[in-house]
Motif scaffolding. Structure first.
Motif, mmCIF file in Angstrom:
data_model
loop_
_atom_site.group_PDB
_atom_site.id
_atom_site.type_symbol
_atom_site.label_atom_id
_atom_site.label_comp_id
_atom_site.label_asym_id
_atom_site.label_seq_id
_atom_site.Cartn_x
_atom_site.Cartn_y
_atom_site.Cartn_z
ATOM 1 N N PHE A 244 0.720 -1.240 -0.081
ATOM 2 C CA PHE A 244 -0.003 -0.017 0.017
ATOM 3 C C PHE A 244 0.841 1.307 -0.007
ATOM 4 C CE2 PHE A 244 -2.008 -3.419 2.084
ATOM 5 C CZ PHE A 244 -3.179 -3.559 1.534
ATOM 6 N N PHE A 245 0.727 2.149 -0.785
ATOM 7 C CA PHE A 245 1.444 3.205 -1.044
ATOM 8 C C PHE A 245 0.434 4.655 -0.905
ATOM 9 C CE2 PHE A 245 3.262 0.371 -3.898
ATOM 10 C CZ PHE A 245 4.864 0.425 -3.495
ATOM 11 N N THR A 246 0.860 5.623 -0.189
ATOM 12 C CA THR A 246 -0.025 6.875 -0.137
ATOM 13 C C THR A 246 0.427 7.887 -1.593
ATOM 14 O OG1 THR A 246 1.595 7.653 1.569
ATOM 15 C CG2 THR A 246 -0.668 7.077 2.313
ATOM 16 N N ASP A 267 -7.233 12.090 -1.865
ATOM 17 C CA ASP A 267 -6.087 11.547 -2.676
ATOM 18 C C ASP A 267 -6.369 10.078 -2.503
ATOM 19 O OD1 ASP A 267 -4.505 13.984 -3.642
ATOM 20 O OD2 ASP A 267 -5.098 14.356 -1.472
ATOM 21 N N PHE A 268 -5.300 9.581 -2.884
ATOM 22 C CA PHE A 268 -5.317 7.988 -2.987
ATOM 23 C C PHE A 268 -4.140 7.363 -2.202
ATOM 24 C CE2 PHE A 268 -6.569 9.117 -7.493
ATOM 25 C CZ PHE A 268 -7.874 8.932 -7.253
ATOM 26 N N VAL A 269 -4.756 6.028 -1.611
ATOM 27 C CA VAL A 269 -3.716 5.113 -1.296
ATOM 28 C C VAL A 269 -3.761 4.098 -2.538
ATOM 29 C CG1 VAL A 269 -3.409 2.883 0.256
ATOM 30 C CG2 VAL A 269 -3.926 5.296 1.269
ATOM 31 N N ALA A 270 -2.555 3.791 -2.792
ATOM 32 C CA ALA A 270 -2.583 2.678 -4.133
ATOM 33 C C ALA A 270 -2.167 1.436 -3.578
ATOM 34 C CB ALA A 270 -1.515 3.190 -5.165
ATOM 35 N N LEU A 323 -3.717 -5.167 -11.312
ATOM 36 C CA LEU A 323 -2.458 -4.691 -10.691
ATOM 37 C C LEU A 323 -2.654 -3.920 -9.588
ATOM 38 C CD1 LEU A 323 0.823 -5.315 -10.458
ATOM 39 C CD2 LEU A 323 1.034 -3.602 -12.493
ATOM 40 N N VAL A 324 -3.042 -2.833 -9.858
ATOM 41 C CA VAL A 324 -3.036 -1.509 -8.954
ATOM 42 C C VAL A 324 -4.510 -1.185 -8.774
ATOM 43 C CG1 VAL A 324 -2.487 0.703 -8.225
ATOM 44 C CG2 VAL A 324 -0.938 -0.740 -9.902
ATOM 45 N N TYR A 325 -5.148 -0.873 -7.690
ATOM 46 C CA TYR A 325 -6.267 -0.016 -7.395
ATOM 47 C C TYR A 325 -6.167 1.079 -6.435
ATOM 48 C CZ TYR A 325 -8.271 -4.622 -8.929
ATOM 49 O OH TYR A 325 -8.189 -5.547 -9.786
ATOM 50 N N PHE A 326 -6.947 2.161 -6.899
ATOM 51 C CA PHE A 326 -7.074 3.360 -5.842
ATOM 52 C C PHE A 326 -7.940 3.211 -4.925
ATOM 53 C CE2 PHE A 326 -4.694 5.769 -9.349
ATOM 54 C CZ PHE A 326 -3.280 5.794 -8.939
ATOM 55 N N LEU A 327 -7.556 3.406 -3.442
ATOM 56 C CA LEU A 327 -8.472 3.799 -2.441
ATOM 57 C C LEU A 327 -8.676 5.274 -2.129
ATOM 58 C CD1 LEU A 327 -7.509 0.909 -2.165
ATOM 59 C CD2 LEU A 327 -7.645 0.908 0.193
ATOM 60 N N ILE A 379 -6.564 2.955 -14.103
ATOM 61 C CA ILE A 379 -6.485 2.321 -12.855
ATOM 62 C C ILE A 379 -7.862 2.697 -12.093
ATOM 63 C CG2 ILE A 379 -5.441 2.410 -10.510
ATOM 64 C CD1 ILE A 379 -2.784 3.393 -11.798
ATOM 65 N N PRO A 380 -8.501 1.352 -11.724
ATOM 66 C CA PRO A 380 -9.903 1.619 -11.034
ATOM 67 C C PRO A 380 -9.838 2.157 -9.693
ATOM 68 C CG PRO A 380 -9.422 -0.883 -11.559
ATOM 69 C CD PRO A 380 -8.120 0.061 -11.933
ATOM 70 N N VAL A 381 -10.622 2.992 -9.456
ATOM 71 C CA VAL A 381 -10.854 3.750 -8.105
ATOM 72 C C VAL A 381 -12.079 3.065 -7.563
ATOM 73 C CG1 VAL A 381 -11.230 5.928 -7.060
ATOM 74 C CG2 VAL A 381 -9.783 5.910 -9.144
ATOM 75 N N LEU A 382 -11.760 2.689 -6.312
ATOM 76 C CA LEU A 382 -12.807 2.075 -5.311
ATOM 77 C C LEU A 382 -13.485 3.290 -4.881
ATOM 78 C CD1 LEU A 382 -10.647 -0.809 -3.905
ATOM 79 C CD2 LEU A 382 -12.175 -0.933 -5.837
#
Ligand code: RUQ
Ligand code: CUA
Length: 660
Positions: A244-246, A267-270, A323-327, A379-382
């Motif tokens: 998890f990356f901020t 913003d996102f956590v990836a 591979l990657v999702y944004f929270l 990249i899908p954003v949840l």
């Protein structure tokens, strides 16, 4: 906000106005009024009697000193400075010929960095005391320190990176550590207008293989939108396999970030499924980019080797589905921390009023249901509501970092309100809070980001010190504070100064490390090509303008201690081997006029000092480490003759001269 002190509100005002904090009332001896009984109990809790050992080794980032410091807890005593990215005259790191190559980069020799985050190696999600890693923020690098010698043994540069802040967070079995880019830049970097940021600037998330000492390697990089990637943490337990990356500046602004990068509400956590990345790469996804970066390591001869690497594997989220999702995460998140169970992902929104806690289970369910709000750069954003487990209310202003005690509680630093809040996982209720002095950044509980915290102490790593110590001119001491978290109420025990700005720190019970120490190096196994294993082998050899001195040191003399026939224009290399075979008997070596630091040579080891004499004359050299009663006698002379002189090279000790 209701619990905010008036000082906290002052600070908030100051921060929002100009980012300058200048409004502290003098608080000498500060903090809540405590009775004599409390003080005596605190003193007893941190008192380590003479001759006794501390319970924990703490590894503190040296911040802009570029190094790592080792302290004992609970005493706060400084045990060692481990030089990493910065030259260190005390032991010759980066000055002597055997270690210089450790500081080579694609930009040449870089003898400094800004080190932020020490990270212990782990086995099965628990710190194991084999190595500690630390990042260089400015010239993107990651280093490994071996905890049997407390020496830096490896440094790898990160290509396609500008500002290695989000690093070096490690996976539960130390197979990878990560490096994310604080600054986005054009990749490959090239000459274009800064105003073309949005179309051309990118970030990278690098995964570095670290399980084989001496073979650190950038395994792959994920090319990401041009946000600023701040910090990271690996999943564990159920979330093992995810990182998890901020990120902040999802606005992708390039100027006046203070305002422009704070516009969005979230913003996102990836969330990155790195096992998925391995699969995609194995099936040929992505491309190999031509880059240049350095991999430096100390080899079996105890000599640094610097190799150039020329390619790296790069994949884009569009090359590799799932591979990657944004929270979505409010508001310019900084730290991202995963609780000991691996279920909860806690982000610290620098400008948020709550602490959002994401649920890993909900995240997976939302991914399976394709419950996406939108996509950004493919990249899908949840949906925030779909992944959030809870929000901690009344959490203090400016939440940054969270650690865990392993007993169901989390502790979050609040920079603006200068406090640490303790809250319960699951109920999201704040159960305690303690003021810290001042403006706390990271906090550290031994093992507090792992699967099994040793939740007895907590260290607050403060950004501003102000009135806590005797003043020392414009630059004041940097400081940490030790807090007892063994009871319901947090209890301040001790203030102690640190070297450089204390960013992050980690700690581990002493018994995991203390018995594994190398005490000295076996002379018979010294394979330095310039080693001298006995006084009988000492000699001086001229090769053109280069003079090699094969010298030994043992209490209390050097052999040879008289050298003649060196000429102006020569380059003299003193290869000093310490013949001692005992613990705690280093010898030092310094020569008048040498434009470098001393050598500090460990028993059984060889270290080399380069000296270019500039004028004829007599030059003393001496041992710098008070090694014996006759340490002051441990010295010698070199005679330097004019350039072109025919003076014959000769050396000796005790009146006997040798020549070639
Ligand atoms: S971070 S400024 Cu570790 Cu809070 Cu570097
Ligand atoms: Cu050797 Cu002093």
């Amino acid at each position: 906000m209701s619990r905010m002190s008036s000082r906290g509100l002052y600070l908030l005002g100051g921060l929002l106005a100009v980012g300058t904090v200048g409004t502290y009332a003098c608080q000498g001896g500060g903090g809540a009024a405590v009775g004599a009984g409390d003080l005596a109990a605190a003193a007893q809790a941190v008192y380590v009697a003479p001759g006794s050992y501390d319970e924990f080794y703490a590894f503190m980032s040296g911040g802009f000193s570029g190094n790592l410091t080792v302290m004992g807890l609970p005493s706060g005593r400084l045990l060692k400075t481990v030089p990493v990215f910065s030259q260190y005259p005390e032991n010759g790191w980066g000055y002597n010929e055997e270690t210089k190559a450790m500081l080579e980069t694609s930009h040449g020799f870089v003898p400094w960095d800004d080190a932020h985050h020490p990270e212990l190696s782990m086995t099965d999600g628990v710190p194991d005391g084999r190595w500690i890693f630390i990042n260089g923020n400015n010239t993107p690098r990651v280093a490994r320190v071996d905890l049997t010698t407390f020496e830096t043994t490896e440094i790898v540069e990160i290509p396609n990176s500008a500002g290695n802040h989000g690093s070096p967070f490690i996976t539960p079995n130390s197979d990878y550590l990560v490096a994310s880019t604080r600054f986005s830049v054009p990749i490959p970097n090239r000459d274009i207008s800064i105003e073309e940021y949005k179309e051309n600037f990118k970030g990278t998330l690098s995964f570095i293989r670290v399980d084989r000492p001496g073979q650190m390697d950038v395994a792959f990089q994920i090319l990401m939108p041009g946000f600023n990637y701040d910090l990271a943490h690996a999943g564990k337990g159920p979330s093992d396999g995810w990182m998890f990356f901020t990120s902040y500046n999802t606005e992708e602004e390039h100027t006046l970030l203070e305002i422009n990068a704070s516009r969005k509400d979230k913003d996102f956590v990836a969330a990155v499924d790195y096992r998925r990345a391995e699969e995609c790469i194995a099936s040929g996804a992505g491309s190999t980019a031509a880059v240049r970066y350095r991999h430096n390591y100390i080899d079996a001869r105890h000599i640094a080797v610097s190799e150039e690497k020329t390619s790296v594997r790069v994949i884009e989220p569009t090359d590799c589905s799932d591979l990657v999702y944004f929270l979505p995460t409010p508001k310019s998140p900084h730290g991202v921390d995963v609780d000991p169970t691996g279920e909860y992902i806690v982000a610290g929104g620098k400008l948020a009023t709550v602490i959002p806690v994401h649920s890993f289970t909900k995240m997976i369910a939302a991914i399976q249901a394709e419950d996406f709000e939108t996509t950004v750069a493919g990249i899908p954003v949840l949906r925030y509501e779909s992944v959030i487990a809870g929000e901690v209310q009344n959490a203090g202003l400016g939440p940054l970092h969270t650690e865990f005690d392993g007993n169901g509680f989390a502790y979050t630093t609040a920079f603006i309100s200068s406090e640490i809040v303790k809250w319960q996982i699951g109920t999201w209720q704040v159960v305690d809070r303690i003021p810290v002095y001042y403006s706390v950044g990271h906090l550290m509980i031994p093992g507090g980001d792992s699967r099994r915290p040793w939740g007895k102490y907590m260290v607050a790593l403060n950004k501003i010190t102000k009135d806590r110590y005797l003043p020392t001119g414009p630059e004041l001491a940097h400081a940490a504070q030790l807090i007892d978290i063994s009871g319901d109420k947090m209890r301040l025990l001790l203030d102690f100064p640190t070297q450089g700005e204390p960013h992050y720190a980690q700690a581990i019970p002493a018994d995991i490390i203390q018995d594994k120490q190398v005490r000295f190096y076996d002379l018979a196994e010294n394979t330095n090509p310039y080693a001298t294993r006995s006084e009988a082998e000492t000699r001086v050899v001229r090769e053109g303008n280069r003079v090699h001195v094969y010298m030994t040191a043992i209490r209390s003399h050097f052999v040879p201690d008289n050298i003649e026939g060196v000429r102006v224009g020569d380059e003299v290399l003193f290869h000093v081997t310490n013949l001692e075979q005992d613990w705690d008997v280093p010898h030092g070596f310094a020569a008048l006029g040498a434009r470098t630091a001393e050598l500090l040579v460990m028993p059984g080891q060889t270290r080399t000092l380069r000296w270019v004499p500039e004028d004829p004359g007599i030059y003393p050299f001496y041992c710098t480490d008070f090694c014996s009663a006759l340490h002051q006698e441990m010295s010698g002379y070199v005679r330097v003759s004019p350039r072109g002189s025919s003076a014959q090279l000769r050396w000796g000790t005790g009146g006997t001269w040798h020549t070639n």
